[in-house]
Structure formats: C-alpha cells, structure tokens
Design an enzyme around this catalytic site. Sequence first.
Site, PDB file in Angstrom:
ATOM      1  N   GLU A 149      -5.565   7.529  -1.841  1.00 30.10           N
ATOM      2  CA  GLU A 149      -5.839   6.350  -1.020  1.00 30.10           C
ATOM      3  C   GLU A 149      -6.632   5.277  -1.760  1.00 30.10           C
ATOM      4  O   GLU A 149      -6.439   4.086  -1.532  1.00 30.10           O
ATOM      5  CB  GLU A 149      -6.578   6.767   0.252  1.00 30.10           C
ATOM      6  CG  GLU A 149      -5.783   7.702   1.152  1.00 30.10           C
ATOM      7  CD  GLU A 149      -4.476   7.086   1.644  1.00 30.10           C
ATOM      8  OE1 GLU A 149      -4.259   5.883   1.446  1.00 30.10           O
ATOM      9  OE2 GLU A 149      -3.675   7.831   2.227  1.00 30.10           O
ATOM     10  N   HIS A 170       0.834  -1.209   0.000  1.00 32.31           N
ATOM     11  CA  HIS A 170       0.000   0.000   0.000  1.00 32.31           C
ATOM     12  C   HIS A 170       0.866   1.256   0.000  1.00 32.31           C
ATOM     13  O   HIS A 170       0.640   2.180  -0.790  1.00 32.31           O
ATOM     14  CB  HIS A 170      -0.923  -0.019   1.220  1.00 32.31           C
ATOM     15  CG  HIS A 170      -1.852   1.156   1.297  1.00 32.31           C
ATOM     16  ND1 HIS A 170      -3.176   1.072   0.917  1.00 32.31           N
ATOM     17  CD2 HIS A 170      -1.658   2.438   1.708  1.00 32.31           C
ATOM     18  CE1 HIS A 170      -3.749   2.252   1.089  1.00 32.31           C
ATOM     19  NE2 HIS A 170      -2.840   3.098   1.571  1.00 32.31           N
ATOM     20  N   GLU A 171       1.856   1.286   0.886  1.00 33.07           N
ATOM     21  CA  GLU A 171       2.697   2.484   0.984  1.00 33.07           C
ATOM     22  C   GLU A 171       3.602   2.642  -0.238  1.00 33.07           C
ATOM     23  O   GLU A 171       3.862   3.764  -0.685  1.00 33.07           O
ATOM     24  CB  GLU A 171       3.524   2.434   2.269  1.00 33.07           C
ATOM     25  CG  GLU A 171       2.709   2.297   3.554  1.00 33.07           C
ATOM     26  CD  GLU A 171       1.630   3.351   3.703  1.00 33.07           C
ATOM     27  OE1 GLU A 171       1.786   4.465   3.152  1.00 33.07           O
ATOM     28  OE2 GLU A 171       0.616   3.072   4.361  1.00 33.07           O
ATOM     29  N   HIS A 205       1.915   4.422  -3.021  1.00 38.28           N
ATOM     30  CA  HIS A 205       1.822   5.872  -2.896  1.00 38.28           C
ATOM     31  C   HIS A 205       2.973   6.594  -3.611  1.00 38.28           C
ATOM     32  O   HIS A 205       2.873   7.797  -3.880  1.00 38.28           O
ATOM     33  CB  HIS A 205       1.811   6.277  -1.422  1.00 38.28           C
ATOM     34  CG  HIS A 205       0.456   6.185  -0.790  1.00 38.28           C
ATOM     35  ND1 HIS A 205      -0.665   6.739  -1.369  1.00 38.28           N
ATOM     36  CD2 HIS A 205       0.051   5.615   0.381  1.00 38.28           C
ATOM     37  CE1 HIS A 205      -1.710   6.509  -0.584  1.00 38.28           C
ATOM     38  NE2 HIS A 205      -1.305   5.834   0.469  1.00 38.28           N
TER      39      HIS A 205
END
Length: 744
Positions: A507, A484-485, A488
């Site tokens: 997000e 997930h990170e 980004h």
Amino acid sequence: MDPQLDPMKDDLPLMANTSYMLVKHYVLDLDVDFKSKVIEGSIVLFFETGSQHKKTSSTGRECCQSEFDQSHKMRASEPCHVPVTNVSACSSKMEYNGFTVSGEGEEDTSDENGNHSNSEQASGISSSEDCCDRENHGNQDFVLVLDCCDLSVLKVEEVDVAAVSGIEQFTRPAKLTDVSKELGNLRNHIVHELVALPAKRWEEQLCCFTHCSQAPGCGELPFATGPWSLEIRKPGIGTPADFPHAIRIWYKTNPGGRSVAWTTDQSGRPCVYTMGSPINNRALFPCQEPPIALSTWQASVRAAADFVVLMSGENSAEPVQLPEDILSWYYYVSMPMPASTFTIAVGCWQEVKQQSFTAAIPTNTEFSLPSVQADFSWHEVMCGHVGYPCRFQNPAVSWEAVIPHRVFSPCCLVELCEERLLPLIPQCLSAAFSTLGTHPFSRLDVLIVPSNFSSLGMASPHIIFLSQSVLPGGSHLCGTRLCHEIAHAWFGLAIGARDWTEEWISEGFATFLEDVFWARAQQQLSHEEVKGQQELKALLRWRRLRDEVQNSEEELQVLRPNKESTGELSESGASVVKYGLKAEKIFMQVHYLKGYFLLRSLARTAGEASFLLSLRKFVRKFHGQLVLSQLLPDQLVLLLESLLEEKTLCPRTLQCLERTYQLREQDAEVRHRWCELVIKHKYVPGYGDVERFLREDQAMGVYLYGELMVNEDAKQQELAHKCFASAQEHMDVSSAKVVAEMLF
C-alpha cells in the site's frame, strides 16, 4: 497448531501446514446458484512435498525462461479445456512400460453407504500439534491441514491420475518393483513430474492438469473440519511424501460465508463477488493461505445465461452454451500467486465500449525517465523467481505500454463509465509503463462493483474492482484511484509481502506511485502545476496520518508488528496474521500513509528520477517473488551512522528505534553505533547498553571512552570511570594505556 500460535480474537490464523505439503495448482469446477446463494462443486489440489519433508534434496529451482520461441507462441491457441464428460469412462487400469497398474485393492475408507460424517472422522485424526509440528514415525497418520471456514465439505477423495490416457510420459522414470504396492507412489511421481514441467511447456502442463483433475477417484479420505481448517488423512500413511499428491474436495459455500458477498448491483440485479474479506478466500474454497504457497489455478464456473463471470485469469473467457440455459466460463493463471489473490465476480455486468473512435492521447512525458528502451540490457538478466511464462523475458510484449483492457459495470452506469472511466485507462496504463516498464500481467478487466463494496478499489491479477464513488465529480478521483490499483500490479501482486503484516510494502508503494502515474497521465500540466498537486496531496495525507495517529491504538500503527519475527513460521508452516481480524484496522490508512511518506522522503533525498529508476530495477529483480522489509546488519549500521549526523534526536525517537530494530540483540557493529547515539544524545535509558558494551566488547569499546569524556557530561564521565575501573585489571596493556590517557 503450536500452542504459541493459538490466535487471539484479533489475529487471523493461517493453519495450512505448508512446510510439509505445498499446493502447486488448483482446478476449480463450480456452479453458481443465486436462488440458494451457494457456490457448489469440486476443487482438485495438486501438491509437492514441502521443504521440511522432501525425500531427496531439491535439484534447485528453475530459472525463468522465455515463454516464446519460433514453435511455441503464447496464446497462439487457448490451452486445452476438456469437458468433464470426456473422461467419465476413464479406466482405472492402464498399461505402463510393459506392466499393469490397477486401482483394484485400494483401501476405501468410506462406510457402507459411501458417506462420511465429520464426527466419525474426527475421532481418527490426530491433533494439529501432532500432525503439523513434529515428525511422524509411522505411529500416526499424517494429516494435511488446509485453511477453510464457512464451507460444507461433502467428500474428499484421492484422484487416480495414473488412469489418465496419455499420462505414460510422466511415468517412464519411475522405478517400481511391486506395482500394486507402489501405485500410490506412482501417482505421486506423476504429479511431481507434472508440476516440474519447464515454463516453456506451460500450455501442455495446463492441459494435463485439466485431464488429471477429471480422472476418477480411487478412495475416499477421512476428513474433519474446524473453525479455521480442514484436516485430511489417509489411514496408514504417516509421511507427507507418501500422502496423495492429488486430491479432490467436493464442497459448497455457506450463504453467509465471509469470503464472498451476495447482493444486488446498482440496477437491482443479483450478483456475487469476492470483496476483499479479512479471511481472504478460505470461505470460497479450501486452500493454503500463507503467502509462501504460490500456486497457479484454472477454473470452470457455470451460471445462468443472464450472468457474466469475471475472474482473475490471463484469458478473456468466451462462454460455452450448456443445456438448460446455462453458460460455462473458463479462466486460468500460469503465474504462481497466493490463493488470496483469486478473485471472482458473477453478475449481470455489461461491457462498456467506446461508441465513437477517439485517438489515443500520449501521456505527459515532461517528467518521464529516460526512454524505456535504455533498459533493453536488463532483459539479458535471468529472473529470480520459480519458472513460469514471464512477460519480462518476452520481447514481444515487454514494450507493450497499454495492455488489452475491458470495462464492465451494471447497465445503469454504462454511460458514466464510458464518459469518465474508459478514456482514463490507456492513459494510466501508459503512465505506469513509462515509470516501471513491462506490465506484469497480460490484460486487465475493470469492474464497477456494487455499492456495498467497502473500499474505493481493489486490485487482483488481471482484474480491478472500483467503487461507483470514483465516477462522479470529474476525473481526478477516478484517475488517482485507477492509478493506485494499477500500481498494485507491480507492488502487491507481482511483488508480494512474505508476511501479510507488512502491508505497507504493497500500500505504501501504491500510494506513492499513484501520484507519479497520475502526473504522467494528465495532459498540458506544467512542472510547477504537477509539483503543486503533489505537495497539496502530501499535506492532506499528513493531516490524515496525524489524525489517525492521535485517535487510534498505538499497536495498530506499527508497520512491522512482528518486528524481528516478521516472516517467521512454525515448523509446520502455520502462523497468525497479527491483528488480521481487528475490525477497525480494515479502515485505517496508517500503513498506506507511513509507507508513502517514507518513499517520498527517499525520493526527495535521492532525486525523483534516480529513485524511480531504482524502483524499475527493483521490479526487474524481484518480480514473481515475496519480499520482507527486514534490514540487514550492514543496512542497520548505515541507518545508525546516518542518524549520527543528525544534531538532535528526542528520547521518544531513540526509544522507538531500539524497540523497532531490537538493537540490544544485534551484532557488535550495530550495537556500537547504537551506543554512539546513546552517548551523543545523552539518552539515559541506554547507558546500561553502553556499560554492557564496554564490559563485554572490549575489542571495540575503546573509542566509546573518548566519546563519554568529550561531551563533558558528569553522568557520562562517571560512567566511563566506573567501566574502566571494573575492566582495567583484565584489559591488555596497550588498550588500558590508551583509555587511561582519555580519562585522566
């Protein structure tokens, strides 16, 4: 600040007047004191005149250039970093092209003791409304407004960049008749030339920023601080173009400041870090917070020798030993980013290293897109962002599947990180590369932050914070959060939202891509096993979304709370982030989940492989830029035509549709499709829109009469007859005849 921008208690004000002056580069020089829990030092800001007040029209933005050529290779050597002591003896008098410029005679606005107090200066500063939102015509001083809170500002001064040795190269085009009178313009000209250097000269530019930031001051500037801002003026200067374009601010943080957390790590050692505060970094340094204020930065941070300084920087800093057992750490960023992405963590971190060699395991390629080499032709396309050394244009690194990375943690978690986290990073990085292509950033640090961290993870340029909660219990939670990170890096950092209320762009994409990356990072999973995992994850997310929708305020569930005003700013550039300070919003996931389900639906409609390929193309086109989810009129038409194919739409859906896209205010093509939806689904609250369209848009309304009649609905037929009766007298003969045949 405009009266309409007066923030409610739940809204975060962005006060900086970025339309008048725009920060292009920050140079921070800071000391971290754990005894007093204060970060103290100076920051130098380099500006260019904003879009509202440029003296001359822009010559156009620079296209992205390759940062590499035969004679200038990236990171072949570290950019120049000159200690402050090297320029302490700089003179304020230098020779330029046969004439002398001197700092003598410059107005010094300090009192006889060289001190300022906020109360003394506040009386001489015009209101924010005066300085930000209307033109100055020489009657008042221009006021520079920066975002700032919880800071003690000690002094503000103009920086004499003209006193820097070797700066002559930036003065040659200047046309000066009266040197003494135009010294301020010369300094601004130097800054303009410096910030305008092409991307291929980024190392030279960074070195010049360093030297200029260490130049002597040439006059203090009056300032005033408010709850959310720092206001600075120069007496007698009434326009942004004439205001100093290089200023130095001496300040210190407040121990209770809301941008950083002073705490202890899991081993009981003191540390401080930026924890993703709702107010971002304005309690760490004065800055321009609006996303549009994209800037580069460099920072020298000093701390006791026991501490390691990690930061959002392109380089892996090597500390320099200073007297009194102090280490100095230097980081820089050459890709323009919002100031909110600046991140720092100072603590007794220990680097986690693999003790035994483990061969790299390839990622699961069963679900990969066609080879990334098929994208080679995309590198022929010029980037759309402002100039900076872009990895997408550098063949030497654009095929790098796993970028250099390090892991840091408190000493008590080193073994667990070595076992659980360290092996996952190359797998997840490789999976991300196989999906989206070139990594936007050159390296990655991962830090296990203290237990008071309020999230499972947070991504910033070149550094990721992870909670200790992801480590126990197998690799699943750690791997998915890491994915997930990492996502980004593309969505949230390389591509950012122009309006912070559209957090779903960051997000939602990261949540969707988290599943894709993790599926590819895992080994020995069949297609059915991967799909099973993703369906289960979707079910859990749906249940979570359902609970939030049922148990939270409806206004906090809207993906675009500013609706058609999304991305709009006041004349000065000031704005507010709607609900940005609302405490419960910080813990809500509705924007993550709604965005995820939207993207999941699109992927299922288009096919996952095609959809992911389109995302890679999107990244290629929009990296380094800010985006909105605003629909164009033709896109709205396509959306409404697609909805016309649905058999049923409930009144609530139609009501939300009209409110979200303000369909009554759109052009006739969009309103025509809206009227068709109203008629098809017998949406009575929309009958007024149909009547208005038939009355005011007769050139396009003939078809709607037939729709009203064909449904054999008494109310709709009555509406058709009523509209025709009122319009018939003024209709052209042909149209009236066609409609009459439909109705009678």
